[in-house]
Design a protein around this motif. Sequence first.
Motif, PDB file in Angstrom:
ATOM      1  N   GLN A   1       0.827  -1.192   0.000  1.00  0.00           N
ATOM      2  CA  GLN A   1       0.000   0.000   0.000  1.00  0.00           C
ATOM      3  C   GLN A   1       0.865   1.247   0.000  1.00  0.00           C
ATOM      4  N   VAL A   2       0.446   2.213  -0.792  1.00  0.00           N
ATOM      5  CA  VAL A   2       1.130   3.495  -0.871  1.00  0.00           C
ATOM      6  C   VAL A   2       0.152   4.585  -0.457  1.00  0.00           C
ATOM      7  N   ARG A   3       0.610   5.476   0.388  1.00  0.00           N
ATOM      8  CA  ARG A   3      -0.235   6.587   0.806  1.00  0.00           C
ATOM      9  C   ARG A   3       0.375   7.885   0.297  1.00  0.00           C
ATOM     10  N   LEU A   4      -0.453   8.698  -0.352  1.00  0.00           N
ATOM     11  CA  LEU A   4      -0.032   9.996  -0.867  1.00  0.00           C
ATOM     12  C   LEU A   4      -0.885  11.070  -0.223  1.00  0.00           C
ATOM     13  N   VAL A   5      -0.251  12.056   0.375  1.00  0.00           N
ATOM     14  CA  VAL A   5      -0.976  13.121   1.061  1.00  0.00           C
ATOM     15  C   VAL A   5      -0.524  14.466   0.514  1.00  0.00           C
ATOM     16  N   GLU A   6      -1.472  15.165  -0.106  1.00  0.00           N
ATOM     17  CA  GLU A   6      -1.168  16.474  -0.688  1.00  0.00           C
ATOM     18  C   GLU A   6      -1.420  17.588   0.328  1.00  0.00           C
ATOM     19  N   SER A   7      -0.724  18.690   0.133  1.00  0.00           N
ATOM     20  CA  SER A   7      -0.952  19.896   0.918  1.00  0.00           C
ATOM     21  C   SER A   7      -0.501  21.101   0.106  1.00  0.00           C
ATOM     22  N   GLY A   8      -0.885  22.283   0.553  1.00  0.00           N
ATOM     23  CA  GLY A   8      -0.406  23.507  -0.076  1.00  0.00           C
ATOM     24  C   GLY A   8      -1.399  24.227  -0.961  1.00  0.00           C
ATOM     25  N   GLY A   9      -2.570  23.639  -1.151  1.00  0.00           N
ATOM     26  CA  GLY A   9      -3.566  24.324  -1.966  1.00  0.00           C
ATOM     27  C   GLY A   9      -4.116  25.546  -1.247  1.00  0.00           C
ATOM     28  N   GLY A  10      -4.882  26.329  -1.976  1.00  0.00           N
ATOM     29  CA  GLY A  10      -5.481  27.519  -1.375  1.00  0.00           C
ATOM     30  C   GLY A  10      -6.051  28.438  -2.427  1.00  0.00           C
ATOM     31  N   SER A  11      -6.371  29.649  -1.991  1.00  0.00           N
ATOM     32  CA  SER A  11      -6.940  30.662  -2.882  1.00  0.00           C
ATOM     33  C   SER A  11      -5.931  31.782  -3.087  1.00  0.00           C
ATOM     34  N   VAL A  12      -5.694  32.143  -4.336  1.00  0.00           N
ATOM     35  CA  VAL A  12      -4.775  33.224  -4.667  1.00  0.00           C
ATOM     36  C   VAL A  12      -5.367  34.050  -5.801  1.00  0.00           C
ATOM     37  N   GLN A  13      -4.835  35.237  -5.950  1.00  0.00           N
ATOM     38  CA  GLN A  13      -5.253  36.073  -7.074  1.00  0.00           C
ATOM     39  C   GLN A  13      -4.439  35.733  -8.307  1.00  0.00           C
ATOM     40  N   SER A  14      -4.986  36.087  -9.436  1.00  0.00           N
ATOM     41  CA  SER A  14      -4.296  35.863 -10.704  1.00  0.00           C
ATOM     42  C   SER A  14      -2.902  36.487 -10.654  1.00  0.00           C
ATOM     43  N   SER A  17       1.319  32.856  -6.673  1.00  0.00           N
ATOM     44  CA  SER A  17       2.052  31.590  -6.655  1.00  0.00           C
ATOM     45  C   SER A  17       1.573  30.705  -5.513  1.00  0.00           C
ATOM     46  N   LEU A  18       1.715  29.419  -5.723  1.00  0.00           N
ATOM     47  CA  LEU A  18       1.464  28.415  -4.695  1.00  0.00           C
ATOM     48  C   LEU A  18       2.461  27.290  -4.882  1.00  0.00           C
ATOM     49  N   ARG A  19       2.767  26.600  -3.801  1.00  0.00           N
ATOM     50  CA  ARG A  19       3.586  25.395  -3.899  1.00  0.00           C
ATOM     51  C   ARG A  19       2.833  24.239  -3.254  1.00  0.00           C
ATOM     52  N   LEU A  20       2.591  23.224  -4.069  1.00  0.00           N
ATOM     53  CA  LEU A  20       1.943  22.019  -3.588  1.00  0.00           C
ATOM     54  C   LEU A  20       2.989  21.006  -3.168  1.00  0.00           C
ATOM     55  N   SER A  21       2.655  20.228  -2.145  1.00  0.00           N
ATOM     56  CA  SER A  21       3.532  19.161  -1.685  1.00  0.00           C
ATOM     57  C   SER A  21       2.758  17.859  -1.644  1.00  0.00           C
ATOM     58  N   CYS A  22       3.467  16.759  -1.835  1.00  0.00           N
ATOM     59  CA  CYS A  22       2.854  15.435  -1.769  1.00  0.00           C
ATOM     60  C   CYS A  22       3.821  14.512  -1.038  1.00  0.00           C
ATOM     61  N   ALA A  23       3.418  14.069   0.133  1.00  0.00           N
ATOM     62  CA  ALA A  23       4.252  13.169   0.932  1.00  0.00           C
ATOM     63  C   ALA A  23       3.841  11.729   0.655  1.00  0.00           C
ATOM     64  N   ALA A  74      14.976  12.180  -0.315  1.00  0.00           N
ATOM     65  CA  ALA A  74      15.269  11.933   1.094  1.00  0.00           C
ATOM     66  C   ALA A  74      14.012  12.054   1.951  1.00  0.00           C
ATOM     67  N   LYS A  75      13.105  12.918   1.517  1.00  0.00           N
ATOM     68  CA  LYS A  75      11.866  13.136   2.265  1.00  0.00           C
ATOM     69  C   LYS A  75      10.681  12.416   1.645  1.00  0.00           C
ATOM     70  N   ASN A  76      10.924  11.716   0.534  1.00  0.00           N
ATOM     71  CA  ASN A  76       9.823  11.052  -0.185  1.00  0.00           C
ATOM     72  C   ASN A  76       8.692  12.036  -0.474  1.00  0.00           C
ATOM     73  N   THR A  77       9.070  13.196  -0.951  1.00  0.00           N
ATOM     74  CA  THR A  77       8.088  14.253  -1.172  1.00  0.00           C
ATOM     75  C   THR A  77       8.201  14.807  -2.581  1.00  0.00           C
ATOM     76  N   LEU A  78       7.053  15.031  -3.177  1.00  0.00           N
ATOM     77  CA  LEU A  78       6.935  15.608  -4.509  1.00  0.00           C
ATOM     78  C   LEU A  78       6.398  17.019  -4.365  1.00  0.00           C
ATOM     79  N   TYR A  79       6.880  17.917  -5.216  1.00  0.00           N
ATOM     80  CA  TYR A  79       6.436  19.308  -5.164  1.00  0.00           C
ATOM     81  C   TYR A  79       5.934  19.777  -6.531  1.00  0.00           C
ATOM     82  N   LEU A  80       5.100  20.799  -6.481  1.00  0.00           N
ATOM     83  CA  LEU A  80       4.708  21.501  -7.698  1.00  0.00           C
ATOM     84  C   LEU A  80       4.707  22.986  -7.375  1.00  0.00           C
TER      85      LEU A  80
END
Length: 130
Positions: A1-14, A17-23, A74-80
């Motif tokens: 089993q693999v667990r993926l947990v995203e974070s970093g979303g939100g509301s911004v103006q045009s 910038s935002l940075r998403l993370s996925c552990a 090293a952190k098993n984390t993906l970013y956008l």
Amino acid sequence: QVRLVESGGGSVQSGGSLRLSCAASGNTYSKYCMGWFRQAPGKEREAVATIKSDGATIYADSVKGRFTISQDNAKNTLYLQMNSLKPEDTAMYYCAAQYYLPYAYFPAQCANIVQGFGNWGQGTQVIVSS
């Protein structure tokens, strides 16, 4: 089993910038494809960017030059990193991963389609207002 947990979303103006993370946790392997997909209301889920364990990346034309996908093994984390956001970037963003066993066939390029990934996170909402 693999667990993926995203974070970093939100509301911004045009233009913002935002940075998403996925552990990632669980049964992960050193050979993989990981990616970010998004789905706007009433639309199909689409690939935004993918990255292979060797660092090769693929971007959707709509985000090239604005978004950057990266990984911290090293952190098993993906970013956008999302810059110059536009209202049309508004969507639920999902992290996805496909892991390959050490002796299994490993494609030369990640498939940037939903069917190419077997593990998904719950998603994080991104809203860009004009």
